[in-house]
Design a protein around this motif. Structure first.
Motif, PDB file in Angstrom:
ATOM      1  N   THR A 155       0.850  -1.184   0.000  1.00  0.00           N
ATOM      2  CA  THR A 155       0.000   0.000   0.000  1.00  0.00           C
ATOM      3  C   THR A 155       0.885   1.233   0.000  1.00  0.00           C
ATOM      4  OG1 THR A 155      -1.689  -1.166   1.305  1.00  0.00           O
ATOM      5  CG2 THR A 155      -1.788   1.253   1.266  1.00  0.00           C
ATOM      6  N   ARG A 156       0.601   2.168  -0.896  1.00  0.00           N
ATOM      7  CA  ARG A 156       1.350   3.420  -0.881  1.00  0.00           C
ATOM      8  C   ARG A 156       0.928   4.253   0.332  1.00  0.00           C
ATOM      9  NH1 ARG A 156       3.378   5.557  -6.040  1.00  0.00           N
ATOM     10  NH2 ARG A 156       3.107   4.021  -7.715  1.00  0.00           N
ATOM     11  N   ALA A 186      -3.842   2.673   7.499  1.00  0.00           N
ATOM     12  CA  ALA A 186      -5.121   3.272   7.121  1.00  0.00           C
ATOM     13  C   ALA A 186      -5.044   4.799   7.139  1.00  0.00           C
ATOM     14  CB  ALA A 186      -6.224   2.784   8.067  1.00  0.00           C
ATOM     15  N   ALA A 189      -2.300   6.038   4.258  1.00  0.00           N
ATOM     16  CA  ALA A 189      -2.448   5.584   2.874  1.00  0.00           C
ATOM     17  C   ALA A 189      -2.791   6.762   1.964  1.00  0.00           C
ATOM     18  CB  ALA A 189      -3.527   4.518   2.783  1.00  0.00           C
ATOM     19  N   THR A 190      -2.154   6.810   0.799  1.00  0.00           N
ATOM     20  CA  THR A 190      -2.375   7.921  -0.128  1.00  0.00           C
ATOM     21  C   THR A 190      -3.575   7.696  -1.037  1.00  0.00           C
ATOM     22  OG1 THR A 190      -0.964   6.981  -1.860  1.00  0.00           O
ATOM     23  CG2 THR A 190       0.109   8.338  -0.168  1.00  0.00           C
ATOM     24  N   GLY A 191      -4.017   6.446  -1.170  1.00  0.00           N
ATOM     25  CA  GLY A 191      -5.105   6.134  -2.097  1.00  0.00           C
ATOM     26  C   GLY A 191      -4.634   5.915  -3.518  1.00  0.00           C
ATOM     27  N   ASP A 192      -3.344   6.059  -3.777  1.00  0.00           N
ATOM     28  CA  ASP A 192      -2.780   5.856  -5.115  1.00  0.00           C
ATOM     29  C   ASP A 192      -2.597   4.362  -5.344  1.00  0.00           C
ATOM     30  OD1 ASP A 192      -1.334   5.774  -7.466  1.00  0.00           O
ATOM     31  OD2 ASP A 192       0.137   7.283  -6.864  1.00  0.00           O
ATOM     32  N   SER A 193      -3.263   3.820  -6.353  1.00  0.00           N
ATOM     33  CA  SER A 193      -3.210   2.378  -6.613  1.00  0.00           C
ATOM     34  C   SER A 193      -2.269   2.012  -7.751  1.00  0.00           C
ATOM     35  CB  SER A 193      -4.610   1.844  -6.925  1.00  0.00           C
ATOM     36  OG  SER A 193      -5.140   2.496  -8.074  1.00  0.00           O
TER      37      SER A 193
END
Length: 352
Positions: free
Chosen positions: A48-49, A157, A160-164
């Motif tokens: 996870t980023r 959590a 996390a940047t949300g960048d996938s």
């Protein structure tokens, strides 16, 4: 030796699956990619980023409990067991200051970060991994059996940047700065050297004179520096362990310096690696990469500070070893005796 491989995330995942016996740094070199490329390829599949800003990350690490801190460069890996605490932020440099985990951080090189959770034959391995702009590892935090997994999940959590994306846009590697010196400024160098009251003043001094660390050592001469045989670092570590003399061992890269302070007990060579294998502290050193080794003495308010400093063939600093300093005293006679007995470099080995 690098091999040709399609450098898509899928191809990298297949390469990792086919080479589980290889360390990530070695596999990346073999594939002609960066270590961060391998981690990014796992995003959504165990990685996870997260934000790389140490000011956000470091204060959260205490909640994890006991972990391993790992900092490395091309020739040395420094591992310490402990609890992160006492974080001191700074825009240019920050610090973690505890008895076991002692770090100097340079935030501008903290660019990419990941939380990684991988299954293996030995169970789930969780870590936080930070990389510089070129995709080389800056610092890693590796959870242990007793670490707080719930705190780790909460950290991931929250950060996390949300960048996938499973690929990275990386900058070119910056080569180490070659040795810089100016023989015409030697007198000025030594005059300012004599005026130092703290070892941290040295880099400011060399920068002012448009030199760098190794360049200054090459022109300083006795009694400021003494060139040693490159293989004398092995002897130094073995003697420190044999005599029970404490030391401070520094290993770093552009983004982080990690320090061990305390005794050294077990020194063991395995293949090309010289290793310190102690409870709470491991060092893995390619001592054959040391091309220049210098004994260096700098004045401080608490007496002279003596160090052993090893550089590779490019002029990059691999590691430094100091005598075990205290708040009252930088001079350690037992360490000085060991350094005094180390063999000097042959004239042909001394670079000027």
């Amino acid at each position: 030796m690098a091999i040709t491989v399609e450098k898509t995330a899928g191809a990298l995942r297949h390469a990792m699956a086919d080479n589980t016996d290889k360390r990530p740094r070695d596999l990346a070199d073999m594939l002609g990619v960066r270590e961060a490329d391998l981690v990014a390829a796992r995003v959504g599949r165990g990685a996870t980023r997260i934000g790389a800003d140490p000011h956000a990350l470091m204060p959260r690490l205490r909640d994890l409990g006991e972990v391993m801190a790992l900092t490395r460069n091309d020739s040395a890996v420094h591992e310490k067991i402990g609890v992160y605490d006492n974080y001191r932020p700074g825009d240019h440099a920050a610090m973690v200051l505890t008895k076991d985990i002692d770090l100097r951080l340079f935030p501008r090189h903290w660019v990419h970060a990941f939380a990684v959770e991988l299954e293996s034959d030995r169970g789930t391995r969780r870590s936080l991994q930070v990389f510089d702009a070129a995709g080389d590892a800056v610092h890693k935090v590796i959870l242990r059996d007793g670490s707080d997994v719930d705190a780790w999940r909460a950290l991931v959590a929250d950060l996390a940047t949300g960048d996938s994306a499973d690929t990275l846009d990386l900058a070119p590697r910056q080569p180490p700065e070659p040795p810089k010196s100016d023989i015409d400024k030697r007198e000025a160098l030594l005059r300012e050297w004599d005026r130092m009251t703290d070892t941290h003043q040295f880099l400011r001094l060399t920068s002012k004179l448009k030199m760098n660390r190794l360049g200054a050592y090459r022109i300083a001469g006795a009694p400021y520096v003494r060139p040693l045989r490159p293989d004398a670092m092995d002897l130094a570590l073995e003697t420190l362990a044999g005599r029970g003399v404490g030391a401070m061992v520094f290993v770093g890269n552009r983004g982080c310096i990690q320090i061990h302070t305390g005794p050294i007990h077990t020194v063991k060579r395995v293949g090309p690696w010289q290793n310190i294998m102690d409870p709470g502290f491991n060092l893995h050193l390619r001592s054959d990469h040391i091309a220049e080794l210098w004994a260096v003495e700098k004045p401080t308010k608490r007496g002279p500070a003596l160090s052993l400093e090893g550089f590779d063939s490019r002029g990059a600093l691999i590691l430094q070893v100091f005598g075990l300093r205290t708040d009252e005293l930088d001079e350690r006679p037992a360490f000085a005796e060991i350094v005094d007995d180390l063999p000097e470099a042959d004239a042909a080995e001394v670079v000027s």
